[in-house]
Enzyme design. Structure first.
Site, PDB file in Angstrom:
ATOM      1  N   ASP A  16     -12.469  -1.968  -7.687  1.00  4.29           N
ATOM      2  CA  ASP A  16     -12.831  -0.716  -8.254  1.00  4.29           C
ATOM      3  C   ASP A  16     -12.278  -0.696  -9.756  1.00  4.29           C
ATOM      4  OD1 ASP A  16     -14.763  -0.091  -6.944  1.00  4.29           O
ATOM      5  OD2 ASP A  16     -13.312   1.919  -6.075  1.00  4.29           O
ATOM      6  N   TYR A  67     -28.894   7.844   5.863  1.00  6.11           N
ATOM      7  CA  TYR A  67     -28.818   6.587   6.504  1.00  6.11           C
ATOM      8  C   TYR A  67     -28.056   6.452   7.991  1.00  6.11           C
ATOM      9  CZ  TYR A  67     -25.315   4.481   3.855  1.00  6.11           C
ATOM     10  OH  TYR A  67     -24.025   4.428   3.306  1.00  6.11           O
ATOM     11  N   GLU A  73       1.276  -1.294  -0.134  1.00  8.11           N
ATOM     12  CA  GLU A  73       0.720   0.451   0.519  1.00  8.11           C
ATOM     13  C   GLU A  73       0.895   0.903   0.155  1.00  8.11           C
ATOM     14  OE1 GLU A  73      -2.547   3.347   0.585  1.00  8.11           O
ATOM     15  OE2 GLU A  73      -3.068   0.703  -0.344  1.00  8.11           O
ATOM     16  N   ARG A  76     -17.249   3.543   6.870  1.00  8.92           N
ATOM     17  CA  ARG A  76     -16.371   3.128   5.530  1.00  8.92           C
ATOM     18  C   ARG A  76     -15.003   2.167   6.883  1.00  8.92           C
ATOM     19  NH1 ARG A  76     -15.455   2.676   0.512  1.00  8.92           N
ATOM     20  NH2 ARG A  76     -16.901   3.451  -0.381  1.00  8.92           N
TER      21      ARG A  76
END
Length: 392
Positions: A286, A209, A30, A104
């Protein structure tokens, strides 16, 4: 068997967990120096939560999530309910796994906790991928060469790996951008907001939400625009969201007025590909199928990718890796491509101007809800026997 996974987002972490469960030694690389609490709300339909259960992570994730009882679609100007779908216990009983809404960062943290620190290399930028008949490798910015039997490129919507594998192909601006914000639930407690709602209006829609066990209200306000820089950290100008949604139901305007810190990001996608892999290297998430978030399936599709990848690569020899990747793509590509298209169509439907088309849409949605108990977000890809992982 050794794998290198590029990108420690939701898809990359899920792929790492899945491959480790399949017996692989995995190195997750990463480029950022540390994990940070980026992003806001995320929704996980049963196709994704079923995978989390299989990974042994569902309880940890669900403990920080909310389980909405239903979803309301509302008219922009006065909040009149167009239709309502069941979620909650009914959906869990029907599909064998819950529908969750959470921050998230909470999902990211749960996935990261399942990966040993020795398997993660932060602050590592990959500048190239190579392979031959027997192995694959990545080259880092420091000149280091890391070798493995498999490379999984989960490097996001701006994937450099996709370009290295298949040539020039840039992310496409969707023509929409979004404001996102998190508010303490107490600040909007007296407004009479539906628990979970999508408000539809000309060239705009707004979703809200609860996350963090219901303590926070997550708000995403989408609007058509000609420009939209892709950034999770760019802030909206003060008052900008309120001006953009002026004239909407007073409850929506009040939510935006009370939002405080609001971020703005342009929504980008990628064109569908005919294949995701080349030899021993494959795309995931993605990088393969970035989509507009209008069916709440972006993260879910990446998580299902990870599960199917692990299934495909269980008990294979080094020579069998390219064929196993062919099987992974064969099981996933058609569904992910369909979800991309369905999400784009939903955006077009959500943003119809007032008039005959919008009235026809509302009637169609009401008829669908009367005939089907469950929201498309929960039901459309919940089973997926053709491409989903075997149920535990």
């Amino acid at each position: 068997m050794r794998a290198i996974v590029m990108g420690a987002g939701i898809g990359g972490l899920a792929a790492t967990v899945s491959l480790r469960r399949a017996g692989w030694e995995v190195l997750l690389v990463e480029r950022t120096r540390r994990f940070t609490e980026v992003g806001a709300g995320i929704q996980l339909a049963p196709n994704a939560t079923r995978v989390l259960r299989r990974m042994g992570l569902l309880d940890a994730v669900a403990a920080l999530a909310t389980r909405p009882a239903g979803l309301s679609f509302c008219t922009w100007s006065d909040g009149a309910e167009i239709c309502r779908y069941a979620l909650g216990a009914e959906a869990e009983e029907a599909f064998g796994a819950p529908y969750l809404q959470l921050h998230r960062a909470d999902l990211h943290r749960a996935l990261a906790a399942a990966v040993p620190s020795r398997s993660v290399r932060l602050d590592t930028t990959v500048v190239g991928i190579g392979q031959d008949d027997t192995s694959a490798h990545v080259t880092t910015a420091s000149g280091e060469r890391l070798e493995a039997d498999l490379v999984v490129a989960a490097d996001g919507v701006r994937s450099a790996s996709r370009r290295w594998l298949f040539g020039a192909d840039e992310a496409v601006f969707s023509g929409t951008a979004a404001y996102r914000a998190l508010l303490p639930a107490g600040e909007v407690a007296g407004l009479g907001l539906p628990e979970y709602a999508v408000w539809l209006g000309p060239d705009r829609h707004l979703v809200h939400y609860r996350v963090r066990r219901g303590d926070l209200l997550n708000v995403v306000a989408v609007f058509r625009t000609r420009s939209g820089r892709e950034s999770w950290t760019a802030r909206a100008e003060p008052g900008e969201p309120v001006r953009e949604f002026a004239g909407w139901d007073a409850r929506v305007v009040t939510v935006l007025e009370r939002a405080g810190q609001v971020f703005r990001y342009g929504i980008h996608t990628r064109a569908p590909l005919a294949r995701w892999h080349l030899g021993r290297v494959t795309l995931l998430g993605d990088s393969a199928h970035a989509m507009v978030p209008f069916q709440a399936q972006g993260a879910a599709q990446a998580i299902v990718d990870a599960a199917v990848l692990g299934d495909a690569l269980t008990d294979v020899t080094p020579d069998e890796v390219p064929g196993a990747l062919e099987g992974y793509v064969r099981r996933r590509l058609a569904t992910a491509t369909r979800v991309q298209a369905d999400s784009a169509r939903a955006g077009e439907d959500f943003h119809l101007p007032d008039g005959p088309e919008a009235r026809a849409r509302d009637a169609r949605m009401a008829a669908h809800a009367a005939a089907h108990r469950f929201a498309p977000q929960a039901a459309a890809w919940a089973a997926g026997p053709a491409d989903g992982p075997t149920a535990p």
